[in-house]
Design an enzyme around this catalytic site. Sequence first.
Site, PDB file in Angstrom:
ATOM      1  NE  ARG A 363      28.278  28.040   6.298  1.00  0.00           N
ATOM      2  CZ  ARG A 363      27.588  26.894   6.308  1.00  0.00           C
ATOM      3  NH1 ARG A 363      26.633  26.708   7.202  1.00  0.00           N
ATOM      4  NH2 ARG A 363      27.848  25.957   5.431  1.00  0.00           N
ATOM      5  CD  GLU A 473      -8.400  36.543  22.117  1.00  0.00           C
ATOM      6  OE1 GLU A 473      -8.872  37.679  22.034  1.00  0.00           O
ATOM      7  OE2 GLU A 473      -8.813  35.700  22.935  1.00  0.00           O
ATOM      8  CG  ASP A 475      -9.763  32.079  10.623  1.00  0.00           C
ATOM      9  OD1 ASP A 475      -9.025  31.090  10.668  1.00  0.00           O
ATOM     10  OD2 ASP A 475     -10.030  32.703   9.569  1.00  0.00           O
TER      11      ASP A 475
END
Length: 690
Positions: A363, A473, A475
Amino acid sequence: MAKEGEGEAPLRRLRLLSLHLDPSSSSSYGGSLALVPCGGGGGGAAARRRRPSAVSVAELTEYMRGRHRGIQMRVFEFFASRPELATPVEVATAEHREICMRQLSALVREAGIRPLSLMDDDPSAYFAVLEAAGGVDISLGVKLGVQYSLWGGTVINLGTEKHREKYFDGIDNLDYPGCFAMTELHHGSNVQGLQTTATFDPLTDEFIIDTPNDGAIKWWIGNAAVHGKFATVFAKLILPLQEEAGGSADMGVHAFIVPIRDLKTHAVLPGIEIHDCGHKIGLNGVDNGALRFRSVRIPRDNLLNRFGDLSKDGKYTSPLPTVNKRFAATLGELVGGRVGIAYTSVSVLKVAVTIATRYSLLRHQFGPPKEPEVSILDYQSHQHKLMPMLASTYAFHFTTLYLVDKYSEMKKSHDDDVVADVHALSAGLKAYVTSYTAKSLSVCREACGGHGYAAVNRFGILRNDHDIFQTFEGDNTVLLQQVAADLLKQYKEKFKGGTLTVTWNYLRESMASYLSQPNPVTTRWEGTDHLRDPNFQLDAFRYRTSRLLQSVAVRIRKHTKTLGGFGAWNRCLNHLLTLAESHIESVILAKFIDAVQRCPDENTRGVLKLLCDLYALDRIWKDIGTYRNVDYVAPNKAKAIHKLTEYLSFQVRGFARELVDAFDLPDLVTRAPIGMQSEAYSQYTQYIGF
């Protein structure tokens, strides 16, 4: 004297100008004044020698890919040959679940991948397959993880030979799809607080599985809503006492194999109630369900009995003496899930950084008057967004490879120190990497402007599917507390003369060397060679960790006197989380430095050194307040760090295309039209019908 004074002012202005052009020009080294264009490398003679002139994508890829790239390419090539298995951009929940199951079945039964065998024989090969499956569809990677890391992993890691003989082949070939039923509505991270019960009935030689209240309903159980036929259920083992004593004994949380659907008809079995958790923010290819058990009877042999067993006459035996030790051993065998999540999170970050970087090179926008527009990655603000992220991705790549190697070593050796090391390291890396990736996905989307908002360009899908990585699995906040607790334990052991596990080796050195007053000369050194010295960088990271560790230990001891242990911990919680993150960053940097130094090709090593320096100095700059508060870095040195960080981002930008190409992501994984290696706009316009 007046004439000398008149001459000094322009010289000072010239020196300042040279610093703008070349951040390595530093009076602290007494070097001669030299004006070096930014594009020329800068950094003094030594730094100029270190700066690579070009990047060999092939060399860099070869160094990074690891020994299991072959099996990953096998997965990619299989799915590339089966376009009907691709997940559509727009897909309903029910359809996504069926596609995901077909993908997993095809991978196992047609491509011949046997994940449980790989996990048992060579865990690093298993994690390579897990990463590749996640590249096809993150839902596929998670469903594979539920089947093999969680359901299969509990059977082979918590069970004994009788369980392996009965279940291994059926799990491996997908005849026995299963679930991991740990989390309850009221209890997730606090596994010892689970309320589901498994009461032994000596008259029938069975366990009775019960959900005593709504809070004990098993919730968010992957594979439960549609496909699962078995579940590993975590429940409190309740033993009836002798009649004369009355009552019962709670032996703590154990794991039990519970059939939930008929193997032939797929009908839900009596006493079991299954409900669908419904449409989620992401990962809708995984069928999460809720389970309630009403006096469900299972044979005594369905107790996974590696750490605790029960005879027919109701006698309980265990190789471990206490409930807490049995619980710790049980959870310790389940760290493979965290290893897989950390590893997969890095692969998600690679995809996002690749798409954002390629688009930013493609871009073009604005530029000097009457001159062609420039790539948006030529803007310093864009470099600041993406280049430190690219460096961090490389840092995480090498660190999670190290984690996988340590996990493989743990499974072979069962050495207590390695087990403890992997437990803490997997908790910390899972928390740190997934949090970083979650934030970075939004930055990458914004870096691609409006086109980043198109679903086909992946950021929304990646962000939504990955978001839960911060929660399941373990926090992330809870996991970081585990790391902090282990650090405090190691700190205490240090002063008792005990041994320290591998990750904490730097604490063997005298804490005084980190906690004494900083050297007033060193705090002012600002030359590029000094700032790019790995010894300075690692010392800075470890100095911060050591100060945080020592200060939080003092605070907790002080507050414990008035608030008790829990109150003191809660009062210092933010301090403890910062400590854990600081330690994990120290480990990441150390492993990145090791990877740089091991690289055999000089030019590739130079590129990795550039990335490593950017990672280190960017992290120091982001926490510069801490270093300034303790006078570890003087004001002039802080400015030099900031300037050099920006300059290194500029240098990395020069190799950005090659650095993302070296991730070696096939189009099957990248998929975003704006993230293709060539003709991106052409593919994008074709997608919408031009």
